[in-house]
Design an enzyme around this catalytic site. Sequence first.
Site, short mmCIF file in Angstrom:
data_model
loop_
_atom_site.label_atom_id
_atom_site.label_comp_id
_atom_site.label_asym_id
_atom_site.label_seq_id
_atom_site.Cartn_x
_atom_site.Cartn_y
_atom_site.Cartn_z
N ASP A 236 1.10 5.50 0.27
CA ASP A 236 0.37 6.60 0.92
C ASP A 236 -0.03 7.67 -0.08
OD1 ASP A 236 0.62 5.47 3.48
OD2 ASP A 236 2.58 6.40 3.79
N ARG B 267 10.54 6.80 3.90
CA ARG B 267 10.53 8.26 4.10
C ARG B 267 11.24 8.65 5.40
NH1 ARG B 267 4.39 9.81 3.60
NH2 ARG B 267 5.21 11.88 4.14
N ARG C 61 0.85 -1.19 0.00
CA ARG C 61 0.00 0.00 0.00
C ARG C 61 0.88 1.24 0.00
NH1 ARG C 61 -3.75 -1.94 5.11
NH2 ARG C 61 -4.69 -3.80 4.11
#
Length: 266
Positions: free
Chosen positions: A51, A202, A49
């Site tokens: 974001d 990230r 998944r």
Amino acid sequence: MRWALGVEYRGNRFAGWQRQPDCQTVQSHLEKAIEAIAGHPVAVHAAGRTDRGVHASMQVVHVDVEVHRPEMAWVRGVNSFMSDDVAVMWARPVDERFHARFSAIKRHYRYFIYSHPVRPTLLAGQVGWLHQKLDLSLMQEAAGLLLGEHDFSAFRSSECQAKSPVKNLELLNVALASTQPSNGVLVEVQATANAFLHHMVRNLVGALIHVGTQKVQPGWVKEVLDGKDRHKAAPMFAAEGLYLAGVLYPDEYALPTWNTTGRLAW
């Protein structure tokens, strides 16, 4: 019949991958397009998944359909029902043992940092922007300290649902991608692991930037890693520069997502 699809998308106008009520997501957009070809409702399952704002140059999904269609129907046919932000790049029939998420062996991400005093315009939404200069040698030194199998709790989102924070990070590389006009610099971070925690890439990029701007020494990242405390790490960096760039599966599936050298085949 089960099909595996390779999907590319720009994440800017989507609320992430996962289907949500009253939101435009990549999953819901792709499902509607596949349903137009299949003629019945479908559920699409992804390798991972992404974001809001995160892109993919090689997301892998699988879908079960009740009709027989040629391979191009799941590529050109599906693409004809989607916006320019999303495209199916290839389609392959697979047996029912295949699962886009659980059959995956490795994932690969790329992150692009644009270092320039002025925010980007042509690259807006495609890169993470930093107005400061970066010391790439310090960043690469820090990256080397994070390689291997570790508990990556310090680089994990508080919303992460992974059962274990232990992951095997086999590649974390920092390199100059290109020099842009007006002294702009495009830096690429590549990361490969068996799996990633929520926001892990990230957060790793944020830590490397902390080192590259000389706020801390390279050894600081090892202290953060060993401390397993997210609150002592650097801020998470922007979503826009992140790309899911490849997923590796066992050879038996023969999917065109990775070549034999380990470099991405796209």
